[in-house]
Design a protein around this motif. Sequence first.
Motif, PDB file in Angstrom:
ATOM      1  N   GLU A 176       0.864  -1.163   0.000  1.00  0.00           N
ATOM      2  CA  GLU A 176       0.000   0.000   0.000  1.00  0.00           C
ATOM      3  C   GLU A 176       0.907   1.222   0.000  1.00  0.00           C
ATOM      4  O   GLU A 176       2.100   1.138   0.294  1.00  0.00           O
ATOM      5  CB  GLU A 176      -0.906   0.003   1.231  1.00  0.00           C
ATOM      6  N   GLU A 177       0.365   2.373  -0.353  1.00  0.00           N
ATOM      7  CA  GLU A 177       1.155   3.590  -0.263  1.00  0.00           C
ATOM      8  C   GLU A 177       1.494   3.858   1.199  1.00  0.00           C
ATOM      9  O   GLU A 177       0.638   3.781   2.066  1.00  0.00           O
ATOM     10  CB  GLU A 177       0.369   4.767  -0.839  1.00  0.00           C
ATOM     11  N   PHE A 178       2.776   4.125   1.468  1.00  0.00           N
ATOM     12  CA  PHE A 178       3.184   4.442   2.831  1.00  0.00           C
ATOM     13  C   PHE A 178       4.105   5.649   2.811  1.00  0.00           C
ATOM     14  O   PHE A 178       4.602   6.054   1.756  1.00  0.00           O
ATOM     15  CB  PHE A 178       3.853   3.240   3.512  1.00  0.00           C
ATOM     16  N   THR A 179       4.326   6.231   3.974  1.00  0.00           N
ATOM     17  CA  THR A 179       5.050   7.492   4.069  1.00  0.00           C
ATOM     18  C   THR A 179       6.219   7.380   5.030  1.00  0.00           C
ATOM     19  O   THR A 179       6.053   6.915   6.158  1.00  0.00           O
ATOM     20  CB  THR A 179       4.113   8.616   4.555  1.00  0.00           C
ATOM     21  N   ILE A 180       7.395   7.801   4.579  1.00  0.00           N
ATOM     22  CA  ILE A 180       8.556   7.878   5.467  1.00  0.00           C
ATOM     23  C   ILE A 180       8.918   9.351   5.666  1.00  0.00           C
ATOM     24  O   ILE A 180       8.617  10.207   4.822  1.00  0.00           O
ATOM     25  CB  ILE A 180       9.767   7.099   4.926  1.00  0.00           C
ATOM     26  N   ASP A 181       9.571   9.640   6.775  1.00  0.00           N
ATOM     27  CA  ASP A 181      10.084  10.976   7.059  1.00  0.00           C
ATOM     28  C   ASP A 181      11.553  10.991   6.652  1.00  0.00           C
ATOM     29  O   ASP A 181      12.394  10.352   7.285  1.00  0.00           O
ATOM     30  CB  ASP A 181       9.924  11.274   8.554  1.00  0.00           C
ATOM     31  N   ARG A 182      11.866  11.719   5.592  1.00  0.00           N
ATOM     32  CA  ARG A 182      13.237  11.699   5.041  1.00  0.00           C
ATOM     33  C   ARG A 182      14.276  12.168   6.051  1.00  0.00           C
ATOM     34  O   ARG A 182      15.439  11.751   5.994  1.00  0.00           O
ATOM     35  CB  ARG A 182      13.300  12.557   3.774  1.00  0.00           C
ATOM     36  N   THR A 183      13.866  13.017   7.010  1.00  0.00           N
ATOM     37  CA  THR A 183      14.845  13.520   7.976  1.00  0.00           C
ATOM     38  C   THR A 183      15.345  12.419   8.913  1.00  0.00           C
ATOM     39  O   THR A 183      16.392  12.578   9.542  1.00  0.00           O
ATOM     40  CB  THR A 183      14.273  14.687   8.803  1.00  0.00           C
ATOM     41  N   ASP A 184      14.601  11.301   9.012  1.00  0.00           N
ATOM     42  CA  ASP A 184      15.085  10.171   9.808  1.00  0.00           C
ATOM     43  C   ASP A 184      16.367   9.595   9.230  1.00  0.00           C
ATOM     44  O   ASP A 184      17.124   8.911   9.930  1.00  0.00           O
ATOM     45  CB  ASP A 184      14.019   9.067   9.882  1.00  0.00           C
ATOM     46  N   TRP A 185      16.613   9.845   7.938  1.00  0.00           N
ATOM     47  CA  TRP A 185      17.833   9.378   7.274  1.00  0.00           C
ATOM     48  C   TRP A 185      18.801  10.536   7.010  1.00  0.00           C
ATOM     49  O   TRP A 185      19.705  10.421   6.189  1.00  0.00           O
ATOM     50  CB  TRP A 185      17.479   8.647   5.977  1.00  0.00           C
ATOM     51  N   GLY A 186      18.599  11.643   7.704  1.00  0.00           N
ATOM     52  CA  GLY A 186      19.516  12.774   7.605  1.00  0.00           C
ATOM     53  C   GLY A 186      19.357  13.621   6.361  1.00  0.00           C
ATOM     54  O   GLY A 186      20.242  14.417   6.027  1.00  0.00           O
ATOM     55  N   ILE A 187      18.218  13.487   5.658  1.00  0.00           N
ATOM     56  CA  ILE A 187      17.972  14.276   4.444  1.00  0.00           C
ATOM     57  C   ILE A 187      17.099  15.463   4.845  1.00  0.00           C
ATOM     58  O   ILE A 187      15.866  15.345   4.939  1.00  0.00           O
ATOM     59  CB  ILE A 187      17.293  13.420   3.361  1.00  0.00           C
ATOM     60  N   VAL A 188      17.717  16.607   5.091  1.00  0.00           N
ATOM     61  CA  VAL A 188      17.007  17.728   5.722  1.00  0.00           C
ATOM     62  C   VAL A 188      16.881  18.956   4.823  1.00  0.00           C
ATOM     63  O   VAL A 188      16.339  19.978   5.248  1.00  0.00           O
ATOM     64  CB  VAL A 188      17.703  18.128   7.037  1.00  0.00           C
ATOM     65  N   TYR A 189      17.340  18.888   3.590  1.00  0.00           N
ATOM     66  CA  TYR A 189      17.293  20.056   2.713  1.00  0.00           C
ATOM     67  C   TYR A 189      15.865  20.595   2.583  1.00  0.00           C
ATOM     68  O   TYR A 189      14.933  19.846   2.272  1.00  0.00           O
ATOM     69  CB  TYR A 189      17.828  19.702   1.324  1.00  0.00           C
ATOM     70  N   GLY A 190      15.683  21.898   2.814  1.00  0.00           N
ATOM     71  CA  GLY A 190      14.384  22.537   2.641  1.00  0.00           C
ATOM     72  C   GLY A 190      13.353  22.172   3.675  1.00  0.00           C
ATOM     73  O   GLY A 190      12.175  22.527   3.526  1.00  0.00           O
ATOM     74  N   SER A 191      13.748  21.484   4.731  1.00  0.00           N
ATOM     75  CA  SER A 191      12.780  21.040   5.735  1.00  0.00           C
ATOM     76  C   SER A 191      12.231  22.222   6.522  1.00  0.00           C
ATOM     77  O   SER A 191      12.960  23.151   6.883  1.00  0.00           O
ATOM     78  CB  SER A 191      13.453  20.052   6.701  1.00  0.00           C
ATOM     79  N   ALA A 192      10.940  22.177   6.815  1.00  0.00           N
ATOM     80  CA  ALA A 192      10.307  23.223   7.618  1.00  0.00           C
ATOM     81  C   ALA A 192      10.852  23.231   9.037  1.00  0.00           C
ATOM     82  O   ALA A 192      10.682  24.204   9.765  1.00  0.00           O
ATOM     83  CB  ALA A 192       8.792  23.021   7.635  1.00  0.00           C
ATOM     84  N   SER A 193      11.514  22.146   9.431  1.00  0.00           N
ATOM     85  CA  SER A 193      12.064  22.067  10.786  1.00  0.00           C
ATOM     86  C   SER A 193      13.344  22.894  10.939  1.00  0.00           C
ATOM     87  O   SER A 193      13.808  23.117  12.051  1.00  0.00           O
ATOM     88  CB  SER A 193      12.355  20.612  11.157  1.00  0.00           C
TER      89      SER A 193
END
Length: 217
Positions: A176-193
């Motif tokens: 099924e379609e699922f969602t990961i948080d890219r920042t969990d893998w250190g990919i933070v470019y452009g993140s609102a955080s």
Amino acid sequence: MTRNFLKITGIASMMIFAVSCKENPNEVDATEAETEAMATEAAVTYTVDTAASEIMWEGSKVGGTHTGTIDLKSGMVQVNGETVESGEFIVDMTSITVTDLEGESAMSLKAHLEGTAEGKETDFFNTPEYPEAKFVVTGLNGNTLEGNLTLKDVTKNVSFPVSVSYDGDKMMLTSEEFTIDRTDWGIVYGSASLTDTVKDKAISDDMKLKVNLVATK
């Protein structure tokens, strides 16, 4: 009045962005890596048909989304009867395609995501340094597949719903379609955080994925 309208529109966009980040289906909690699953002696090995398999992705930002695919480079699944006992899949991160754009726009986004554009090497996946990602099965509980996902040398355990079917010597595994948080893998470019990110230009931390896998024995 125009100024007020623009201000209200900006606030509305921010609210939509914030809500969308919290309401993604099958949002994955990335946890510490777990021990990979081991197959029994009775298990049969299925080899991934890379030409018939793909991973579909979707990323979003305020005001729009982008979609595309990523190819599998290799993989195998070990099955006992019709039960998946173990498996390992190598993802070719240099194969990223963009399907919602055409021509130079598609190639520009592809280069940015892969890190082959000058000055943007480390923004996302940095494929010159990390050309592959890997998923190793750690378990299958009911219809939930669990495994260690490695991106850019960071490994996290994730789980997501799948369906598995068989047709002769062929096995089909579809998530099924699922969602990961890219920042969990250190990919933070452009993140609102990030405090230096302009909020109405922020890129969602959430990345939607859907796996279509075909393997044969």
